[in-house]
Motif scaffolding. Structure first.
Motif, PDB file in Angstrom:
ATOM      1  N   THR A 213       5.179  15.295  -6.391  1.00 18.60           N
ATOM      2  CA  THR A 213       4.598  14.293  -5.351  1.00 18.60           C
ATOM      3  C   THR A 213       5.118  12.793  -5.841  1.00 18.60           C
ATOM      4  N   VAL A 214       4.823  12.611  -7.138  1.00 16.85           N
ATOM      5  CA  VAL A 214       5.116  11.109  -7.705  1.00 16.85           C
ATOM      6  C   VAL A 214       6.614  10.872  -7.714  1.00 16.85           C
ATOM      7  N   PHE A 215       7.599  11.928  -7.766  1.00 13.44           N
ATOM      8  CA  PHE A 215       8.734  11.681  -7.906  1.00 13.44           C
ATOM      9  C   PHE A 215       9.547  12.244  -6.721  1.00 13.44           C
TER      10      PHE A 215
ATOM     11  N   ARG B  31       1.418  -1.254 -11.082  1.00 11.47           N
ATOM     12  CA  ARG B  31       1.931   0.147 -10.570  1.00 11.47           C
ATOM     13  C   ARG B  31       0.582   0.985 -10.071  1.00 11.47           C
ATOM     14  N   GLY B  32       1.210   2.033  -9.095  1.00 11.47           N
ATOM     15  CA  GLY B  32       0.058   2.585  -8.709  1.00 11.47           C
ATOM     16  C   GLY B  32      -0.541   3.654  -9.793  1.00 11.47           C
ATOM     17  N   ASP B  33      -1.771   4.426  -9.370  1.00  7.21           N
ATOM     18  CA  ASP B  33      -2.251   5.168 -10.396  1.00  7.21           C
ATOM     19  C   ASP B  33      -1.520   6.010 -10.930  1.00  7.21           C
ATOM     20  N   CYS B  34      -0.435   6.640 -10.398  1.00  4.20           N
ATOM     21  CA  CYS B  34       0.664   7.578 -11.025  1.00  4.20           C
ATOM     22  C   CYS B  34       1.318   7.194 -12.183  1.00  4.20           C
TER      23      CYS B  34
ATOM     24  N   LYS C  23       0.801  -1.254  -0.045  1.00  8.18           N
ATOM     25  CA  LYS C  23      -0.002  -0.174  -0.015  1.00  8.18           C
ATOM     26  C   LYS C  23       1.062   1.187  -0.002  1.00  8.18           C
ATOM     27  N   CYS C  24       0.794   2.012  -0.911  1.00  5.29           N
ATOM     28  CA  CYS C  24       1.440   3.152  -1.044  1.00  5.29           C
ATOM     29  C   CYS C  24       0.768   4.373  -0.337  1.00  5.29           C
ATOM     30  N   MET C  25       1.440   5.192   0.596  1.00  7.68           N
ATOM     31  CA  MET C  25       0.829   6.181   1.424  1.00  7.68           C
ATOM     32  C   MET C  25       1.540   7.318   1.076  1.00  7.68           C
ATOM     33  N   LEU C  26       2.223   7.665  -0.188  1.00 10.16           N
ATOM     34  CA  LEU C  26       2.618   8.958  -0.302  1.00 10.16           C
ATOM     35  C   LEU C  26       1.540  10.056  -0.572  1.00 10.16           C
ATOM     36  N   CYS C  27       0.464   9.589  -1.271  1.00 13.56           N
ATOM     37  CA  CYS C  27      -0.457  10.493  -1.566  1.00 13.56           C
ATOM     38  C   CYS C  27      -1.947  10.024  -1.040  1.00 13.56           C
ATOM     39  N   PRO C  28      -2.872  10.794  -1.060  1.00  9.30           N
ATOM     40  CA  PRO C  28      -4.224  10.450  -0.495  1.00  9.30           C
ATOM     41  C   PRO C  28      -4.829   9.187  -1.209  1.00  9.30           C
ATOM     42  N   HIS C  29      -4.338   8.845  -2.445  1.00  9.41           N
ATOM     43  CA  HIS C  29      -5.106   7.950  -3.091  1.00  9.41           C
ATOM     44  C   HIS C  29      -4.856   6.469  -2.339  1.00  9.41           C
ATOM     45  N   GLY C  30      -3.677   6.372  -1.660  1.00  7.58           N
ATOM     46  CA  GLY C  30      -3.246   5.075  -1.079  1.00  7.58           C
ATOM     47  C   GLY C  30      -3.520   3.638  -1.988  1.00  7.58           C
ATOM     48  N   CYS C  31      -2.925   3.959  -2.928  1.00  9.70           N
ATOM     49  CA  CYS C  31      -3.016   2.609  -3.673  1.00  9.70           C
ATOM     50  C   CYS C  31      -2.436   1.367  -3.364  1.00  9.70           C
ATOM     51  N   GLU C  32      -3.305   0.313  -3.394  1.00 12.51           N
ATOM     52  CA  GLU C  32      -2.917  -1.166  -3.024  1.00 12.51           C
ATOM     53  C   GLU C  32      -2.415  -1.680  -4.346  1.00 12.51           C
TER      54      GLU C  32
ATOM     55  N   CYS D 200       1.774  11.595 -12.995  1.00 11.14           N
ATOM     56  CA  CYS D 200       0.976  12.536 -12.197  1.00 11.14           C
ATOM     57  C   CYS D 200      -0.018  11.602 -11.393  1.00 11.14           C
ATOM     58  N   ASN D 201      -0.523  12.284  -9.953  1.00  8.21           N
ATOM     59  CA  ASN D 201      -1.472  11.466  -9.314  1.00  8.21           C
ATOM     60  C   ASN D 201      -2.676  11.960  -9.554  1.00  8.21           C
ATOM     61  N   VAL D 202      -3.235  12.863 -10.372  1.00  7.81           N
ATOM     62  CA  VAL D 202      -4.551  13.367 -10.814  1.00  7.81           C
ATOM     63  C   VAL D 202      -4.511  13.381 -12.255  1.00  7.81           C
TER      64      VAL D 202
ATOM     65  N   VAL E 248       4.256   5.666 -11.981  1.00  9.19           N
ATOM     66  CA  VAL E 248       5.698   5.514 -11.613  1.00  9.19           C
ATOM     67  C   VAL E 248       6.205   5.043 -10.441  1.00  9.19           C
ATOM     68  N   ARG E 249       5.498   4.304  -9.686  1.00 10.40           N
ATOM     69  CA  ARG E 249       5.811   3.424  -8.533  1.00 10.40           C
ATOM     70  C   ARG E 249       5.192   2.204  -8.466  1.00 10.40           C
ATOM     71  N   GLU E 250       6.008   1.070  -8.579  1.00 14.54           N
ATOM     72  CA  GLU E 250       5.742  -0.318  -8.896  1.00 14.54           C
ATOM     73  C   GLU E 250       6.198  -1.160  -7.918  1.00 14.54           C
TER      74      GLU E 250
HETATM   75  S1  SF4 Z   1      -0.979   7.546  -7.126  1.00 15.33           S
HETATM   76 FE1  SF4 Z   1       1.229   7.005  -6.989  1.00 15.33          FE
HETATM   77  S2  SF4 Z   1       1.716   8.036  -5.178  1.00 15.33           S
HETATM   78 FE2  SF4 Z   1      -0.264   8.301  -4.953  1.00 15.33          FE
HETATM   79  S3  SF4 Z   1      -0.696   6.634  -3.802  1.00 15.33           S
HETATM   80 FE3  SF4 Z   1      -1.055   5.730  -5.899  1.00 15.33          FE
HETATM   81  S4  SF4 Z   1       1.296   4.853  -6.200  1.00 15.33           S
HETATM   82 FE4  SF4 Z   1       1.329   6.251  -4.318  1.00 15.33          FE
END
Ligand code: SF4
Length: 395
Positions: free
Chosen positions: A188-190, A83-86, A68-77, A138-140, A88-90
């Motif tokens: 934020t995503v980098f 990868r997460g929604d952005c 679970k990524c906690m860098l941004c409010p999406h909190g991707c699992e 980007c996360n949006v 660039v995080r795998e």
């Molecule tokens: S969008 Fe990217 S930075 Fe945000 S929670 Fe998901 S993986 Fe993490």
């Protein structure tokens, strides 16, 4: 026939089998291009990538190898190999990696010098240059994004430079920049690359500024504040509906970031891009300004900038100058002292581009676009009345 929705993995596998060139299509259509299968370390086909793959910060392991990524409010699992929604995080075998560390995709040597006024930051070392860098992702998903070619792309789709933090600081010096700006896409995503670069910059007397949508969790933002000279936040609207439909996020998280910056004592300015018919409703703008005055204080600079048709909102007109002026008047009536207009190209400069002393009302920085015509601030004080002007005026 099976009409159930295929999983992302199944969909991509089918695209591959059909010979569909996903990256190009996805870039144009904004489609997710998550990689399939378990990724072996360092097997990414990134053009120009010569840097290392770096473990991400701010994530936690879940069951079955997921994270679970906690860098941004999406909190991707994120499942292994995804990868997460952005984009660039795998997740590789239960470890989360950033895929863009040291690999900016901007400018002609990894970045480029910009006037700090272009960010826009009007109360931070005016008249200086910022060495500006961005990475893919980007996360949006703003429908009006002006840099969608990189923000909505994956790192495989952009031309990337090999530029570690020390190289960014060296390039900033080479271009005679007083600061480094993390900008164009969403920094934020980098995060790891930005953090390490900003920290190194402080050690070598180069300030850093983050140009952000404010969609970041509290802990990483708090940690980053120690190394930032200033932050610019895009507050894209003051309604949940706009954030949900046009941005792909939620308003309250951005407001929380603004309050965090206020509490941290980090200098920040706010930009509100006024989009005809979507967020130019004056009662909403008035409510937003009232919130700012109450929660952030009257001295926070607010920039109302003009929209031009782009990306997925080419059907809307440019923002009339009169709308920006009405928004500015509304903000000042609510007590905000430093309110600007932007993207209005007026001969000799629009009055709303200049800085006027909150105490004596005299013009203390005369601007025309990104150009400074003259200044009347010495050691952070108005030369006419001696009032201290909020901002960062000395290095
Ligand atoms: S969008 Fe990217 S930075 Fe945000 S929670 Fe998901 S993986 Fe993490």
């Amino acid at each position: 026939m099976d009409h159930s929705t295929p999983s992302r993995r199944e969909f991509l596998k089918a695209c591959t089998a059909a010979g569909i060139a996903m990256p190009g299509i996805a870039a144009a259509a904004g489609i997710c291009t998550a990689r399939t299968g378990e990724a072996a370390e360092n097997d990414l086909p990134l053009r120009g990538r010569a840097g290392k793959i770096v473990e991400a910060r701010y994530y936690t392991p879940l069951d079955a190898g997921r994270i679970k990524c906690m860098l941004c409010p999406h909190g991707c699992e994120v499942a292994p190999g995804e990868r997460g929604d952005c984009g660039v995080r795998e997740n590789r075998g239960g470890t989360c990696y950033t895929l863009v560390y040291g690999n900016p995709c901007s400018g002609y040597d990894g970045g480029m010098p910009d006037p700090i006024e272009k960010k826009p930051l009007f109360h931070f070392l005016p008249g200086t240059k910022a060495y500006s860098i961005a990475c893919a992702g980007c996360n949006v998903r703003c429908l009006f994004c002006q840099n969608w070619q990189i923000s909505q792309a994956r790192p495989e789709q952009t031309h990337n430079f090999d530029l570690p933090p020390a190289g960014v600081v060296a390039n900033a010096r080479k271009h005679e920049c007083r600061s480094i700006a993390f900008t164009y896409s969403e920094p934020t995503v980098f995060y790891e690359y930005m953090y390490d670069t900003a920290k190194l910059g402080v050690e070598q007397n180069i300030r850093s500024v983050m140009i952000s949508n404010g969609y970041i969790s509290a802990a990483p933002m708090q940690a980053l504040c120690e190394h930032l000279g200033a932050v610019k936040i895009d507050l894209k609207a003051y309604t949940d509906e706009f954030y949900s439909k046009i941005v792909g996020g939620s308003l309250r998280h951005v407001l929380n970031t603004l309050k965090l910056l206020k509490e941290a004592g980090t200098w920040f300015e706010i930009v509100y891009l006024v989009i005809p018919t979507l967020n130019d409703n004056m009662p909403d703008i008035r409510s937003m300004c009232k919130w700012m005055a109450d929660e952030l204080g009257a001295m926070v600079p607010l920039h109302f900038t003009a929209f031009y048709p782009t990306y997925k909102l080419q059907n809307l007109p440019r923002t009339p100058a009169a709308t920006l002026e009405a928004a500015r008047n509304t903000a000042m009536a609510e007590g905000l002292k430093y309110v600007y207009v932007g993207n209005v190209w007026t001969r000799g400069g629009h009055d709303g581009e200049s800085t006027w002393c909150h105490n004596c009302g005299k013009r203390i920085i005369h601007r025309s676009g990104y150009r400074i015509i003259n200044t009347h601030i010495t050691n952070g004080a108005c030369e006419y009345c001696g009032a201290q002007i909020p901002g960062v005026w000395k290095e």
